[in-house]
Design an enzyme around this catalytic site. Structure first.
Site, PDB file in Angstrom:
ATOM      1  N   GLU A 126       0.748  -1.096   0.096  1.00  0.00           N
ATOM      2  CA  GLU A 126       0.058  -0.080  -0.021  1.00  0.00           C
ATOM      3  C   GLU A 126       0.753   1.361   0.048  1.00  0.00           C
ATOM      4  O   GLU A 126       1.768   1.282   0.821  1.00  0.00           O
ATOM      5  CB  GLU A 126      -0.778   0.221   1.386  1.00  0.00           C
ATOM      6  N   CYS A 127       0.839   2.151  -0.920  1.00  0.00           N
ATOM      7  CA  CYS A 127       1.053   3.614  -0.893  1.00  0.00           C
ATOM      8  C   CYS A 127       2.537   3.675  -0.589  1.00  0.00           C
ATOM      9  O   CYS A 127       3.290   3.238  -1.864  1.00  0.00           O
ATOM     10  CB  CYS A 127       0.438   4.568   0.640  1.00  0.00           C
ATOM     11  N   GLY A 128       3.312   3.789   0.339  1.00  0.00           N
ATOM     12  CA  GLY A 128       4.700   3.764   0.491  1.00  0.00           C
ATOM     13  C   GLY A 128       5.259   2.189  -0.103  1.00  0.00           C
ATOM     14  O   GLY A 128       6.248   2.403  -0.543  1.00  0.00           O
TER      15      GLY A 128
END
Length: 454
Positions: free
Chosen positions: A328-330
């Site tokens: 997720e994301c990072g």
């Protein structure tokens, strides 16, 4: 089930009023008083619960009506507040701030759902009688505001009686004390909000000072009595069927630290053993059946991440070999081909095409509903889960396996790279938002583990 849960909600007229500092001070003060405490954060926040956890030494949990729904919010509160003397909930943004032009997803709606007495932190800087207009406005803006009191922030001991008299003379709201300005206890911020608790070198000294100050300046007994005035919370037990045991690697270090505690607990209830590892420092991925890389601040550590070639090669080999993976994301940024800043390009894992880079504004900020365009590791085509995005980076490849749609809006876009073994993209999931997604992930880990041993 019905549970008697002493509880209070700490809110404020707006972000930046000091509610996190006051919440941390109250948590520490109640710990100093010998109380058993549980802590919660309204909305999709990762950082504030880290500070809660550092104070009370037990996990702090998120209660988010949009992502989880009413029943799950009440279940999480009931399940984790058993045998506690008091539960302290911290609001998000301003008390009434929600989705779009209404209060959906606001702290007000959560307090109403949980029938929770509310205490508002009010910054007194540059105001006197005008404070009463603000307080009265918040109390009367909606029916059943539940606002029972205020804590005054940024005032001196000498001015407290003056402010207390003004407020209690002109409103029906009780003043539960104050917090003076403590310059050496300020919590620093960066582009996603406060810096993480692990980055505050003197956090223990700060929390000690905040707790001791709160015991002197805040009516701790009065707040405890207020918390005990609550009605019962009614909730339904949610049965989780444990699967075969699996091992899931969990990225956990300064670069990757954004996880919902209840998502991790759900994976454990389903049979997972979570094995923490550091993409920054470890040489290779542990021997596992699945992988979960959450968000965080990888952009601050790209040099070290990119230089750890053995970890990058280990991840690339395992994921390309079918290791069930959520990022997720990072975590997604790390699995792309590269990251570019103003001066340099950093080579990364390269599981998906694309390059990430930082921007000057939030991208796709806020709540979304994710609907699958095709069958994948977590769900079938057409199935959905609610999620959120909160990132200043962007990418040349957002993915096209899901459609993200904004609530109360016609706006939508394609996102997430997903297939039978991976789900990677910018959106953050809370697995209690759709337990089937977590169950399917565990099933894929079981399948991978069986093939691995064969």
């Amino acid at each position: 089930m019905k549970a008697k849960i002493p509880r209070i909600m700490i809110t404020a007229p707006s972000s930046g009023s000091g509610k996190t500092t006051v919440t941390v001070a109250l948590l520490k003060a109640f710990v100093n008083e010998g109380k058993k405490i549980s802590a919660y954060k309204s909305g999709p926040d990762y950082i504030d619960p880290m500070f809660h956890r550092e104070v009370i030494n037990i996990p702090s949990r998120n209660l988010d009506q949009f992502i989880l729904g009413d029943d799950v919010c009440k279940y999480i509160l009931g399940k984790n507040s058993k045998d506690m003397d008091i539960s302290i909930l911290e609001g998000v943004m301003g008390y009434y701030d929600g989705i779009g032009t209404g209060t959906l997803g606001s702290t007000y709606e959560l307090a109403k759902l949980l029938n929770c007495p509310v205490v508002m932190v009010v910054n007194c800087k540059s105001m006197s009688l005008s404070l009463c207009a603000i307080i009265e406005g918040f109390v009367n803006f909606r029916e059943k505001s539940n606002i029972k009191g205020v804590i005054l922030n940024n005032i001196s001991k000498g001015m407290y009686d003056y402010y207390k008299t003004i407020i209690e003379t002109n409103t029906n709201v009780k003043v539960y004390g104050y917090m003076p300005h403590l310059e050496d206890c300020k919590l620093k911020s960066r582009h996603l909000g406060l810096i993480t608790a692990q980055e505050v070198e003197d956090l223990q000294e700060i929390t000690e000072k905040l707790g001791n100050t709160a015991q002197e300046t805040i009516d701790i007994k009065g707040l405890y009595d207020l918390s005990k005035s609550c009605d019962y919370v009614e909730y339904h037990e949610i049965q989780i069927i444990k699967r075969k045991p699996v091992k899931i690697a969990l990225a956990k270090d300064k670069a990757f630290c954004f996880y919902y505690q209840d998502s991790l607990d759900l994976l454990k209830e389903l049979g997972a053993e979570l094995i923490e590892f550091s993409p920054l420092k470890d040489e290779k991925l542990p021997d596992v059946d699945g992988l979960y890389i959450g968000g965080g601040y990888p952009e601050l550590h790209m040099g070290q991440l990119s230089a750890n070639i053995s970890m990058i090669e280990s991840l690339r080999s395992k994921i390309q070999g079918g290791l069930p993976t959520i990022a997720e994301c990072g975590g997604y940024m790390y699995l792309l081909k590269s990251f570019k800043d103003e001066n340099k390009e950093f080579k990364l894992v390269g599981i998906a095409e694309g390059q990430s880079y930082m921007t000057n504004s939030l991208n796709h900020f806020g709540y979304i509903k994710l609907t699958a365009k095709k069958d994948n590791i977590l769900c079938k085509s057409g199935e959905s889960i609610k999620a959120h995005e909160f990132h200043y980076s962007n990418s040349t490849n957002l993915g096209d396996s899901f459609v993200a749609s904004k609530p109360n809006s016609k706006r939508n876009w394609e996102c997430i790279v997903a297939d039978e073994s991976k789900f990677i993209g910018y959106p953050h999931l809370h697995l209690w938002g759709n337990v089937k997604f977590a169950d399917n992930f565990i099933e894929k880990c079981i399948e991978y583990g069986s093939k691995k041993w064969l």
